[in-house]
Design a protein around this motif. Structure first.
Motif, PDB file in Angstrom:
ATOM      1  N   SER A 161       1.043  -2.085  -6.662  1.00 26.02           N
ATOM      2  CA  SER A 161       0.656  -2.333  -5.271  1.00 26.02           C
ATOM      3  C   SER A 161       0.091  -3.742  -5.116  1.00 26.02           C
ATOM      4  O   SER A 161       0.042  -4.280  -4.016  1.00 26.02           O
ATOM      5  N   GLN A 207      -6.452   0.557  -6.275  1.00 28.08           N
ATOM      6  CA  GLN A 207      -7.010   0.683  -4.934  1.00 28.08           C
ATOM      7  C   GLN A 207      -8.426   0.124  -4.845  1.00 28.08           C
ATOM      8  O   GLN A 207      -8.885  -0.257  -3.771  1.00 28.08           O
ATOM      9  N   LYS A 264       0.803  -1.217   0.000  1.00 26.77           N
ATOM     10  CA  LYS A 264       0.000   0.000   0.000  1.00 26.77           C
ATOM     11  C   LYS A 264       0.840   1.272   0.000  1.00 26.77           C
ATOM     12  O   LYS A 264       0.291   2.376   0.032  1.00 26.77           O
ATOM     13  N   THR A 321      -7.731   6.351 -12.945  1.00 27.73           N
ATOM     14  CA  THR A 321      -6.641   6.648 -12.016  1.00 27.73           C
ATOM     15  C   THR A 321      -6.840   5.893 -10.706  1.00 27.73           C
ATOM     16  O   THR A 321      -7.982   5.682 -10.274  1.00 27.73           O
ATOM     17  N   ARG A 322      -5.731   5.512 -10.104  1.00 26.77           N
ATOM     18  CA  ARG A 322      -5.753   4.777  -8.836  1.00 26.77           C
ATOM     19  C   ARG A 322      -6.715   3.588  -8.867  1.00 26.77           C
ATOM     20  O   ARG A 322      -7.376   3.262  -7.882  1.00 26.77           O
ATOM     21  N   TRP A 323      -6.760   2.934 -10.025  1.00 23.63           N
ATOM     22  CA  TRP A 323      -7.690   1.817 -10.168  1.00 23.63           C
ATOM     23  C   TRP A 323      -7.333   0.636  -9.268  1.00 23.63           C
ATOM     24  O   TRP A 323      -8.218  -0.113  -8.830  1.00 23.63           O
ATOM     25  N   SER A 361       0.362   3.279  -5.225  1.00 26.49           N
ATOM     26  CA  SER A 361      -1.043   3.454  -5.603  1.00 26.49           C
ATOM     27  C   SER A 361      -1.341   2.870  -6.976  1.00 26.49           C
ATOM     28  O   SER A 361      -2.497   2.799  -7.382  1.00 26.49           O
ATOM     29  N   THR A 362      -0.309   2.429  -7.676  1.00 27.04           N
ATOM     30  CA  THR A 362      -0.468   1.889  -9.028  1.00 27.04           C
ATOM     31  C   THR A 362      -0.735   0.385  -8.970  1.00 27.04           C
ATOM     32  O   THR A 362      -0.877  -0.204  -7.901  1.00 27.04           O
TER      33      THR A 362
END
Length: 223
Positions: A50, A141, A43, A137-139, A46-47
């Motif tokens: 992770s 997560q 974590k 973006t930040r998918w 953020s990409t």
């Protein structure tokens, strides 16, 4: 089971998943697809990195675990747009109040969508664990919670234990056979094959091994 077969099963299960109702009705084309194992989360990133794991080839023979199938597909859909009307001279038309006259027309629009499938493989069965549409973006997560849940619960653990017990036996036997064949080649140099077991003797008579021996003998005669 090969990865390609597992993906087909997971995609088939996805057609009855609640998230499938958001699928475009238009014809689409896959632009990109990759699969990786998921073994942990990092974590601090953020990409997609992770989601810790290894990328897999579709010809890969699967071992039990959690797999992510990431797909980008595209298509065209017709959407209504307000189009300014022009006169014969090319200028925009206006009404009596001086406002531009528009007309709604259906125009094609290009779109891209991303989806993620998480499936569990227990050694024999494929089970879709999660299906979601991804933002741009930040998918990654979006997948943290289902991945954490899987890592904590480890579904079908008994089946996975059974799979690895069988794998240990198979790999132990394979190692034993490889050791026997290595010894067979060493003994062949010393022309001592009397102590070899029947299976290893039969292997030793293959064309590859005999061809190598004959070629060595031929070179000796020529010298």
């Amino acid at each position: 089971m090969k990865l390609s077969e597992a993906i087909e099963i997971a995609e088939s299960q996805a057609t009855t998943h609640p998230a499938a109702k958001w699928a475009p009705k238009e014809r689409t084309t896959k632009l990109k697809e990759w699969t990786k194992t998921i073994t942990a989360l990092d974590k601090s990133l953020s990409t997609g990195y992770s989601l810790v794991g290894e990328f897999c080839d579709k010809k890969k023979e699967l071992e039990p675990g959690l797999f992510l199938v990431f797909t980008i597909f595209s298509g065209q859909r017709a959407i209504p747009k307000q189009i300014h009307q022009r006169g014969s001279d090319g200028t925009f038309l206006t009404d009596e109040k001086g406002q531009l006259i528009t007309k709604e027309e259906m125009r094609p629009e290009y779109f891209e969508e991303r989806i993620a499938l998480l499936f569990d493989f227990d050694g024999s069965q494929v089970k879709l664990e999660h299906f979601t549409w991804l933002r741009r973006t930040r998918w990654a997560q979006q997948l943290w919670f289902p991945v954490e849940n899987w890592l904590e619960i480890q579904p079908n653990i008994e089946a996975k234990i059974e799979f690895w017990q069988k794998e240990v036996l198979l790999r132990t036997d394979s190692l034993r056979q490889a050791q026997q064949r290595l010894e067979a080649l060493k003994r062949q140099i010393a022309t001592d094959t009397e102590e070899l077991d029947p299976a290893t003797k039969e292997w030793l008579q293959t064309a590859v091994v005999l061809g190598s021996k004959k070629a060595t003998g031929q070179r000796s005669l020529e010298q």
